[in-house]
Scaffold this motif. Structure first.
Motif, PDB file in Angstrom:
ATOM      1  N   THR A 111       0.826  -1.206   0.000  1.00  0.00           N
ATOM      2  CA  THR A 111       0.000   0.000   0.000  1.00  0.00           C
ATOM      3  C   THR A 111       0.863   1.261   0.000  1.00  0.00           C
ATOM      4  O   THR A 111       0.346   2.368   0.149  1.00  0.00           O
ATOM      5  CB  THR A 111      -0.923   0.004   1.232  1.00  0.00           C
ATOM      6  OG1 THR A 111      -0.122  -0.091   2.424  1.00  0.00           O
ATOM      7  CG2 THR A 111      -1.886  -1.173   1.193  1.00  0.00           C
ATOM      8  N   ASP A 112       2.167   1.088  -0.186  1.00  0.00           N
ATOM      9  CA  ASP A 112       3.101   2.207  -0.144  1.00  0.00           C
ATOM     10  C   ASP A 112       2.899   3.140  -1.337  1.00  0.00           C
ATOM     11  O   ASP A 112       2.438   2.725  -2.399  1.00  0.00           O
ATOM     12  CB  ASP A 112       4.545   1.688  -0.166  1.00  0.00           C
ATOM     13  CG  ASP A 112       4.773   0.551   0.827  1.00  0.00           C
ATOM     14  OD1 ASP A 112       4.228  -0.537   0.588  1.00  0.00           O
ATOM     15  OD2 ASP A 112       5.477   0.764   1.812  1.00  0.00           O
ATOM     16  N   ASP A 113       3.270   4.390  -1.162  1.00  0.00           N
ATOM     17  CA  ASP A 113       3.341   5.329  -2.278  1.00  0.00           C
ATOM     18  C   ASP A 113       4.625   5.006  -3.050  1.00  0.00           C
ATOM     19  O   ASP A 113       5.739   5.185  -2.548  1.00  0.00           O
ATOM     20  CB  ASP A 113       3.369   6.764  -1.751  1.00  0.00           C
ATOM     21  CG  ASP A 113       3.417   7.793  -2.879  1.00  0.00           C
ATOM     22  OD1 ASP A 113       3.484   7.388  -4.048  1.00  0.00           O
ATOM     23  OD2 ASP A 113       3.398   8.997  -2.572  1.00  0.00           O
ATOM     24  N   SER A 243      18.342  -5.240   9.768  1.00  0.00           N
ATOM     25  CA  SER A 243      17.579  -4.041   9.392  1.00  0.00           C
ATOM     26  C   SER A 243      16.394  -4.313   8.477  1.00  0.00           C
ATOM     27  O   SER A 243      15.797  -3.373   7.954  1.00  0.00           O
ATOM     28  CB  SER A 243      18.488  -2.993   8.731  1.00  0.00           C
ATOM     29  OG  SER A 243      19.530  -2.633   9.614  1.00  0.00           O
ATOM     30  N   PHE A 244      16.052  -5.578   8.244  1.00  0.00           N
ATOM     31  CA  PHE A 244      14.857  -5.909   7.472  1.00  0.00           C
ATOM     32  C   PHE A 244      13.791  -6.494   8.392  1.00  0.00           C
ATOM     33  O   PHE A 244      14.095  -7.298   9.281  1.00  0.00           O
ATOM     34  CB  PHE A 244      15.165  -6.928   6.364  1.00  0.00           C
ATOM     35  CG  PHE A 244      15.813  -6.340   5.142  1.00  0.00           C
ATOM     36  CD1 PHE A 244      15.062  -5.629   4.222  1.00  0.00           C
ATOM     37  CD2 PHE A 244      17.169  -6.500   4.924  1.00  0.00           C
ATOM     38  CE1 PHE A 244      15.669  -5.085   3.086  1.00  0.00           C
ATOM     39  CE2 PHE A 244      17.776  -5.970   3.805  1.00  0.00           C
ATOM     40  CZ  PHE A 244      17.024  -5.258   2.882  1.00  0.00           C
ATOM     41  N   GLN A 245      12.561  -6.107   8.150  1.00  0.00           N
ATOM     42  CA  GLN A 245      11.431  -6.643   8.909  1.00  0.00           C
ATOM     43  C   GLN A 245      10.427  -7.241   7.938  1.00  0.00           C
ATOM     44  O   GLN A 245       9.993  -6.580   6.989  1.00  0.00           O
ATOM     45  CB  GLN A 245      10.762  -5.542   9.734  1.00  0.00           C
ATOM     46  CG  GLN A 245       9.563  -6.018  10.544  1.00  0.00           C
ATOM     47  CD  GLN A 245       8.982  -4.902  11.397  1.00  0.00           C
ATOM     48  OE1 GLN A 245       9.683  -3.959  11.766  1.00  0.00           O
ATOM     49  NE2 GLN A 245       7.701  -5.004  11.701  1.00  0.00           N
ATOM     50  N   GLN A 246      10.050  -8.500   8.169  1.00  0.00           N
ATOM     51  CA  GLN A 246       9.120  -9.157   7.266  1.00  0.00           C
ATOM     52  C   GLN A 246       7.685  -8.724   7.546  1.00  0.00           C
ATOM     53  O   GLN A 246       7.251  -8.636   8.691  1.00  0.00           O
ATOM     54  CB  GLN A 246       9.213 -10.681   7.404  1.00  0.00           C
ATOM     55  CG  GLN A 246       8.343 -11.427   6.401  1.00  0.00           C
ATOM     56  CD  GLN A 246       8.504 -12.936   6.492  1.00  0.00           C
ATOM     57  OE1 GLN A 246       9.417 -13.432   7.164  1.00  0.00           O
ATOM     58  NE2 GLN A 246       7.637 -13.665   5.823  1.00  0.00           N
ATOM     59  N   ARG A 247       6.953  -8.440   6.502  1.00  0.00           N
ATOM     60  CA  ARG A 247       5.547  -8.093   6.639  1.00  0.00           C
ATOM     61  C   ARG A 247       4.699  -9.357   6.815  1.00  0.00           C
ATOM     62  O   ARG A 247       5.044 -10.433   6.306  1.00  0.00           O
ATOM     63  CB  ARG A 247       5.047  -7.338   5.403  1.00  0.00           C
ATOM     64  CG  ARG A 247       5.670  -5.970   5.230  1.00  0.00           C
ATOM     65  CD  ARG A 247       4.967  -5.188   4.125  1.00  0.00           C
ATOM     66  NE  ARG A 247       5.557  -3.868   3.969  1.00  0.00           N
ATOM     67  CZ  ARG A 247       5.082  -2.930   3.167  1.00  0.00           C
ATOM     68  NH1 ARG A 247       4.001  -3.176   2.422  1.00  0.00           N
ATOM     69  NH2 ARG A 247       5.670  -1.750   3.080  1.00  0.00           N
ATOM     70  N   VAL A 248       3.592  -9.201   7.500  1.00  0.00           N
ATOM     71  CA  VAL A 248       2.622 -10.293   7.616  1.00  0.00           C
ATOM     72  C   VAL A 248       1.759 -10.262   6.366  1.00  0.00           C
ATOM     73  O   VAL A 248       1.101  -9.255   6.076  1.00  0.00           O
ATOM     74  CB  VAL A 248       1.757 -10.138   8.880  1.00  0.00           C
ATOM     75  CG1 VAL A 248       0.709 -11.232   8.940  1.00  0.00           C
ATOM     76  CG2 VAL A 248       2.634 -10.151  10.124  1.00  0.00           C
ATOM     77  N   THR A 249       1.771 -11.359   5.616  1.00  0.00           N
ATOM     78  CA  THR A 249       1.032 -11.417   4.352  1.00  0.00           C
ATOM     79  C   THR A 249       0.280 -12.741   4.259  1.00  0.00           C
ATOM     80  O   THR A 249       0.713 -13.757   4.805  1.00  0.00           O
ATOM     81  CB  THR A 249       1.983 -11.303   3.150  1.00  0.00           C
ATOM     82  OG1 THR A 249       3.006 -12.315   3.251  1.00  0.00           O
ATOM     83  CG2 THR A 249       2.641  -9.933   3.094  1.00  0.00           C
ATOM     84  N   PRO A 250      -0.837 -12.757   3.541  1.00  0.00           N
ATOM     85  CA  PRO A 250      -1.586 -14.010   3.355  1.00  0.00           C
ATOM     86  C   PRO A 250      -0.893 -14.902   2.340  1.00  0.00           C
ATOM     87  O   PRO A 250      -0.110 -14.423   1.507  1.00  0.00           O
ATOM     88  CB  PRO A 250      -2.944 -13.525   2.833  1.00  0.00           C
ATOM     89  CG  PRO A 250      -2.617 -12.250   2.118  1.00  0.00           C
ATOM     90  CD  PRO A 250      -1.502 -11.612   2.896  1.00  0.00           C
ATOM     91  N   PRO A 251      -1.157 -16.204   2.376  1.00  0.00           N
ATOM     92  CA  PRO A 251      -0.565 -17.099   1.372  1.00  0.00           C
ATOM     93  C   PRO A 251      -1.116 -16.818  -0.012  1.00  0.00           C
ATOM     94  O   PRO A 251      -2.219 -16.294  -0.165  1.00  0.00           O
ATOM     95  CB  PRO A 251      -0.959 -18.500   1.862  1.00  0.00           C
ATOM     96  CG  PRO A 251      -2.169 -18.273   2.716  1.00  0.00           C
ATOM     97  CD  PRO A 251      -1.989 -16.932   3.346  1.00  0.00           C
ATOM     98  N   MET A 252      -0.342 -17.165  -1.008  1.00  0.00           N
ATOM     99  CA  MET A 252      -0.744 -16.983  -2.394  1.00  0.00           C
ATOM    100  C   MET A 252      -1.832 -17.989  -2.762  1.00  0.00           C
ATOM    101  O   MET A 252      -1.681 -19.194  -2.512  1.00  0.00           O
ATOM    102  CB  MET A 252       0.465 -17.192  -3.312  1.00  0.00           C
ATOM    103  CG  MET A 252       0.185 -17.037  -4.786  1.00  0.00           C
ATOM    104  SD  MET A 252       0.015 -15.321  -5.304  1.00  0.00           S
ATOM    105  CE  MET A 252       1.691 -14.718  -5.083  1.00  0.00           C
ATOM    106  N   PRO A 253      -2.927 -17.546  -3.362  1.00  0.00           N
ATOM    107  CA  PRO A 253      -3.936 -18.501  -3.861  1.00  0.00           C
ATOM    108  C   PRO A 253      -3.406 -19.283  -5.056  1.00  0.00           C
ATOM    109  O   PRO A 253      -2.364 -18.950  -5.640  1.00  0.00           O
ATOM    110  CB  PRO A 253      -5.108 -17.592  -4.277  1.00  0.00           C
ATOM    111  CG  PRO A 253      -4.824 -16.262  -3.668  1.00  0.00           C
ATOM    112  CD  PRO A 253      -3.333 -16.156  -3.543  1.00  0.00           C
ATOM    113  N   ARG A 254      -4.138 -20.305  -5.452  1.00  0.00           N
ATOM    114  CA  ARG A 254      -3.815 -21.055  -6.670  1.00  0.00           C
ATOM    115  C   ARG A 254      -4.467 -20.333  -7.852  1.00  0.00           C
ATOM    116  O   ARG A 254      -5.692 -20.254  -7.938  1.00  0.00           O
ATOM    117  CB  ARG A 254      -4.336 -22.488  -6.578  1.00  0.00           C
ATOM    118  CG  ARG A 254      -3.615 -23.337  -5.555  1.00  0.00           C
ATOM    119  CD  ARG A 254      -4.306 -24.688  -5.405  1.00  0.00           C
ATOM    120  NE  ARG A 254      -4.239 -25.473  -6.625  1.00  0.00           N
ATOM    121  CZ  ARG A 254      -3.285 -26.365  -6.901  1.00  0.00           C
ATOM    122  NH1 ARG A 254      -2.308 -26.572  -6.021  1.00  0.00           N
ATOM    123  NH2 ARG A 254      -3.295 -27.053  -8.016  1.00  0.00           N
TER     124      ARG A 254
END
Length: 272
Positions: A111-113, A243-254
């Motif tokens: 959602t970043d600019d 210095s990296f932080q992983q985002r919480v993301t949903p799994p990829m659909p098929r």
């Protein structure tokens, strides 16, 4: 060497699957597939057939996308016979085009600019991901590719691609070994779709970290993998880089247009 697209002899593993299956039956006899089912069991045999059907459907959709857009990005291209820059041919993975629906799913998590960001595809192949990225408002889009034949095809695709959905037309392909690539001092979205081995990835990641330390700026890293189980070592390597932080993301659909479902992760760079 002639760089014309039609004269480049690419070993495309996506083509001729049905012809190869028919040739196997003619050579081995109609009973041989039944013997293989008995040997491997119904479960494994069924999964094998399902994988191949999925591949055929995805490949058909990829080539339809190419026809609709007047480009050549589909296929699964072996690197063996290609003219590559640098010493890492054996560490590179085959060139596979990106599923538009899978790419859109990943981008929808951002959602970043993006207006100040440079999108960089490491191992950009025939440019499918670059063209898909041009639908988003990046400041610039760069592909890094070490196979000269793929660079030639990609550059032609970029010239031909005229989609009304494009929001960025600043697209370039750099012919280089990714291990020697110098990242520009702009905000970055660095995209990896399992382009090479862990050894090369760690070199590229180290170069990225050095660039971010010299010129602190926002950076997003997207890593996707649909084979080789690369995501299992890529995520810890990015974490360990610091210095990296992983985002919480949903799994990829098929998705039907994807040969395999992509495992992916998105990381934010947090300067210390």
């Amino acid at each position: 060497m002639n760089r014309e697209t039609h004269s480049i002899n690419l070993q495309d593993r996506s083509r001729g699957r049905i012809a190869r299956a028919l040739r196997f039956v003619r050579q081995q006899g109609i009973l041989e597939p039944l013997r293989l089912v008995r040997r491997h069991g119904l479960g494994d045999s069924g999964r094998f057939v399902a994988r191949n059907i999925r591949h055929l459907v995805a490949d058909r959709l990829a080539r339809r996308w190419d026809r609709d857009n007047g480009v050549d990005t589909a296929g699964s291209i072996r690197l063996d016979a290609l003219d590559v820059v640098g010493p890492h041919r054996d560490q590179g993975n085959e060139c596979v085009c990106t599923s538009p629906r899978s790419f859109a799913f990943i981008m929808d998590r951002l959602t970043d600019d993006l207006a100040d960001y440079t999108f960089i595809d490491i191992g950009s192949g025939k440019s499918r991901t670059l063209l898909l990225a041009s639908h988003y408002p990046f400041a610039a889009i760069v592909g890094v590719e070490f196979a000269r034949e793929l660079v030639a095809i990609a550059r032609r695709n970029i010239e031909r691609y005229k989609s009304p959905a494009q929001k960025c037309r600043q697209i370039a392909v750099i012919e280089a070994d990714a291990a020697t690539y110098e990242f520009p001092p702009t905000p970055l979205l660095v995209y990896f779709y399992n382009p090479f081995s862990r050894d090369v990835f760690e070199i590229v990641l180290g170069n990225l970290m050095s660039s971010l330390e010299r010129h602190p700026r926002p950076c997003l890293v997207v890593y996707g993998s649909s084979s080789h189980r690369a995501i299992e070592w890529a995520k810890p390597a990015i974490h360990d880089a610091g210095s990296f932080q992983q985002r919480v993301t949903p799994p990829m659909p098929r998705f039907l247009d994807a040969v395999r479902t992509i495992d992916y992760a998105i990381f934010d760079y947090r300067p210390s």
